[in-house]
Design a protein around this motif. Structure first.
Motif, PDB file in Angstrom:
ATOM      1  N   LYS A  33       0.830  -1.208   0.000  1.00  0.00           N
ATOM      2  CA  LYS A  33       0.000   0.000   0.000  1.00  0.00           C
ATOM      3  C   LYS A  33       0.865   1.259   0.000  1.00  0.00           C
ATOM      4  O   LYS A  33       0.562   2.240  -0.700  1.00  0.00           O
ATOM      5  CB  LYS A  33      -0.913   0.016   1.226  1.00  0.00           C
ATOM      6  CG  LYS A  33      -2.101  -0.913   1.160  1.00  0.00           C
ATOM      7  CD  LYS A  33      -2.911  -0.779   2.455  1.00  0.00           C
ATOM      8  CE  LYS A  33      -4.110  -1.673   2.502  1.00  0.00           C
ATOM      9  NZ  LYS A  33      -4.845  -1.524   3.787  1.00  0.00           N
ATOM     10  N   GLU A  48       0.788   4.029  -2.898  1.00  0.00           N
ATOM     11  CA  GLU A  48       0.273   5.360  -2.566  1.00  0.00           C
ATOM     12  C   GLU A  48       1.320   6.456  -2.719  1.00  0.00           C
ATOM     13  O   GLU A  48       1.010   7.570  -3.150  1.00  0.00           O
ATOM     14  CB  GLU A  48      -0.258   5.352  -1.130  1.00  0.00           C
ATOM     15  CG  GLU A  48      -0.995   6.612  -0.735  1.00  0.00           C
ATOM     16  CD  GLU A  48      -1.705   6.456   0.594  1.00  0.00           C
ATOM     17  OE1 GLU A  48      -2.166   7.483   1.122  1.00  0.00           O
ATOM     18  OE2 GLU A  48      -1.798   5.314   1.107  1.00  0.00           O
ATOM     19  N   LEU A  57      -6.338  -0.048  -8.832  1.00  0.00           N
ATOM     20  CA  LEU A  57      -7.462   0.754  -8.346  1.00  0.00           C
ATOM     21  C   LEU A  57      -7.120   1.404  -7.015  1.00  0.00           C
ATOM     22  O   LEU A  57      -7.495   2.564  -6.765  1.00  0.00           O
ATOM     23  CB  LEU A  57      -8.711  -0.119  -8.196  1.00  0.00           C
ATOM     24  CG  LEU A  57      -9.998   0.602  -7.777  1.00  0.00           C
ATOM     25  CD1 LEU A  57     -10.337   1.705  -8.772  1.00  0.00           C
ATOM     26  CD2 LEU A  57     -11.152  -0.394  -7.674  1.00  0.00           C
ATOM     27  N   TYR A  58      -6.404   0.686  -6.154  1.00  0.00           N
ATOM     28  CA  TYR A  58      -5.991   1.273  -4.873  1.00  0.00           C
ATOM     29  C   TYR A  58      -5.105   2.492  -5.117  1.00  0.00           C
ATOM     30  O   TYR A  58      -5.287   3.530  -4.480  1.00  0.00           O
ATOM     31  CB  TYR A  58      -5.237   0.244  -4.031  1.00  0.00           C
ATOM     32  CG  TYR A  58      -4.786   0.795  -2.687  1.00  0.00           C
ATOM     33  CD1 TYR A  58      -5.646   0.794  -1.594  1.00  0.00           C
ATOM     34  CD2 TYR A  58      -3.524   1.368  -2.536  1.00  0.00           C
ATOM     35  CE1 TYR A  58      -5.255   1.322  -0.382  1.00  0.00           C
ATOM     36  CE2 TYR A  58      -3.116   1.898  -1.315  1.00  0.00           C
ATOM     37  CZ  TYR A  58      -3.985   1.869  -0.249  1.00  0.00           C
ATOM     38  OH  TYR A  58      -3.590   2.415   0.957  1.00  0.00           O
ATOM     39  N   ARG A  59      -4.161   2.364  -6.029  1.00  0.00           N
ATOM     40  CA  ARG A  59      -3.273   3.497  -6.349  1.00  0.00           C
ATOM     41  C   ARG A  59      -4.086   4.685  -6.837  1.00  0.00           C
ATOM     42  O   ARG A  59      -3.853   5.821  -6.419  1.00  0.00           O
ATOM     43  CB  ARG A  59      -2.245   3.073  -7.386  1.00  0.00           C
ATOM     44  CG  ARG A  59      -1.444   4.232  -7.987  1.00  0.00           C
ATOM     45  CD  ARG A  59      -0.286   3.734  -8.818  1.00  0.00           C
ATOM     46  NE  ARG A  59       0.878   3.467  -7.971  1.00  0.00           N
ATOM     47  CZ  ARG A  59       1.928   2.737  -8.334  1.00  0.00           C
ATOM     48  NH1 ARG A  59       1.941   2.170  -9.529  1.00  0.00           N
ATOM     49  NH2 ARG A  59       2.942   2.571  -7.530  1.00  0.00           N
ATOM     50  N   LYS A  60      -5.035   4.441  -7.693  1.00  0.00           N
ATOM     51  CA  LYS A  60      -5.864   5.522  -8.246  1.00  0.00           C
ATOM     52  C   LYS A  60      -6.697   6.185  -7.161  1.00  0.00           C
ATOM     53  O   LYS A  60      -6.846   7.407  -7.127  1.00  0.00           O
ATOM     54  CB  LYS A  60      -6.766   4.970  -9.344  1.00  0.00           C
ATOM     55  CG  LYS A  60      -7.595   6.020 -10.050  1.00  0.00           C
ATOM     56  CD  LYS A  60      -8.417   5.410 -11.185  1.00  0.00           C
ATOM     57  CE  LYS A  60      -9.240   6.473 -11.893  1.00  0.00           C
ATOM     58  NZ  LYS A  60     -10.052   5.872 -13.008  1.00  0.00           N
ATOM     59  N   SER A  61      -7.223   5.373  -6.234  1.00  0.00           N
ATOM     60  CA  SER A  61      -8.111   5.890  -5.198  1.00  0.00           C
ATOM     61  C   SER A  61      -7.366   6.662  -4.107  1.00  0.00           C
ATOM     62  O   SER A  61      -7.975   7.438  -3.361  1.00  0.00           O
ATOM     63  CB  SER A  61      -8.902   4.756  -4.557  1.00  0.00           C
ATOM     64  OG  SER A  61      -8.049   3.916  -3.779  1.00  0.00           O
ATOM     65  N   THR A  62      -6.052   6.453  -3.995  1.00  0.00           N
ATOM     66  CA  THR A  62      -5.286   7.115  -2.932  1.00  0.00           C
ATOM     67  C   THR A  62      -4.338   8.186  -3.464  1.00  0.00           C
ATOM     68  O   THR A  62      -3.513   8.698  -2.714  1.00  0.00           O
ATOM     69  CB  THR A  62      -4.463   6.086  -2.143  1.00  0.00           C
ATOM     70  OG1 THR A  62      -3.595   5.374  -3.039  1.00  0.00           O
ATOM     71  CG2 THR A  62      -5.358   5.108  -1.422  1.00  0.00           C
ATOM     72  N   THR A  63      -4.481   8.525  -4.732  1.00  0.00           N
ATOM     73  CA  THR A  63      -3.624   9.563  -5.297  1.00  0.00           C
ATOM     74  C   THR A  63      -3.880  10.887  -4.600  1.00  0.00           C
ATOM     75  O   THR A  63      -5.025  11.304  -4.412  1.00  0.00           O
ATOM     76  CB  THR A  63      -3.893   9.731  -6.809  1.00  0.00           C
ATOM     77  OG1 THR A  63      -3.577   8.510  -7.475  1.00  0.00           O
ATOM     78  CG2 THR A  63      -3.038  10.858  -7.388  1.00  0.00           C
ATOM     79  N   MET A  76      -9.942  -4.310  -3.499  1.00  0.00           N
ATOM     80  CA  MET A  76      -9.679  -3.675  -4.792  1.00  0.00           C
ATOM     81  C   MET A  76      -8.324  -4.112  -5.331  1.00  0.00           C
ATOM     82  O   MET A  76      -7.461  -4.580  -4.582  1.00  0.00           O
ATOM     83  CB  MET A  76      -9.753  -2.150  -4.683  1.00  0.00           C
ATOM     84  CG  MET A  76      -8.745  -1.524  -3.760  1.00  0.00           C
ATOM     85  SD  MET A  76      -8.930   0.280  -3.623  1.00  0.00           S
ATOM     86  CE  MET A  76     -10.353   0.385  -2.534  1.00  0.00           C
TER      87      MET A  76
END
Length: 239
Positions: free
Chosen positions: A191, A195, A230-236, A226
């Motif tokens: 994560k 991130e 998608l995790y990377r995109k959601s935590t940008t 996810m």
């Protein structure tokens, strides 16, 4: 990219991580909550290398004000990590009193790192490794070696117990299997890279000793709901 090359690359975090101050602050607080002392100390060093605003006419007073701000952030991270809030606030009071007793800038700067280390060790002892022996030893080994290959057999050798007995004892104390615990710790490390870095998902999978990127993605999704992308995109973080 070979694992050895990835690990060599990670030695230079100045190249690897993004540098906006807000992103660095978020990264620092997350590392504190996760109990990652060496990473948090490095991030704090990066933050302190940036130009800071003047918070008072007197430079010593300005530095003290800055440290009190850091103390507040560290305390919040400690509480969010699961430490009793009264214990965290008591420690914060001690920190602030000591900050006010210092009169040299070098001493103040050094004390910020002491605060950081104390907070993270409190989290480690009260939350992360708060299990009876030998489970605490197993948890600490997994935590400290998340980028290495870890098996139940190697942990059994570490504790001088049979793999079957250790597995049953671990599940009884922690509530999850050793394999799930290992995967969870690796996902937490992943994560951070997703991130706060530009590292490719395939390279993260290799670094964390997953057999292939597809398996890594499946494990990551099982623990987070996810995919890594998608995790990377959601935590940008917008900067």
């Amino acid at each position: 990219m070979k694992n050895s090359l990835i690990k060599e690359k990670l030695k230079n975090l100045d190249i690897h991580y993004k540098h906006p101050s807000y992103a660095l602050e978020c990264k620092l607080l997350k590392e504190i909550r996760q109990g990652y002392l060496s990473s948090a100390a490095h991030t704090l060093k990066e933050i302190n290398a940036l130009e800071k605003p003047s918070l008072a006419r007197d430079s010593i007073r300005s530095t003290k004000n800055s440290l009190i701000g850091s103390c507040t952030l560290f305390t919040r991270a400690v509480i969010e990590a699961g430490v009793n809030s009264e214990d965290a606030f008591d420690l914060s009071d001690v920190f602030i009193k000591h900050i006010e007793s210092l009169d040299k800038k070098d001493d103040l700067i050094a004390f910020e790192y002491e605060m950081l280390e104390t907070c993270i060790k409190l989290i480690q002892n009260a939350v992360i490794f708060n299990y009876p022996f030998p489970i605490s030893k197993v948890a600490k080994h997994i935590y400290e070696n998340a980028t290495s290959k870890i098996t139940v057999s190697t942990l059994a050798e570490l504790t001088h117990l049979s793999p079957d007995y250790l597995s049953k004892l671990f599940y009884k104390e922690v509530g999850v299997s050793i394999t799930d615990y290992i995967q969870k710790q690796k996902v937490e490390v992943a994560k951070n890279f997703l991130e706060f870095s530009q590292m490719k998902v395939t390279d993260i999978a290799t670094l964390l000793e997953f057999c292939n990127p597809g398996y890594f993605s499946n494990v990551f999704k099982n623990h987070t709901g996810m995919s890594p992308a998608l995790y990377r995109k959601s935590t940008t973080i917008d900067t």
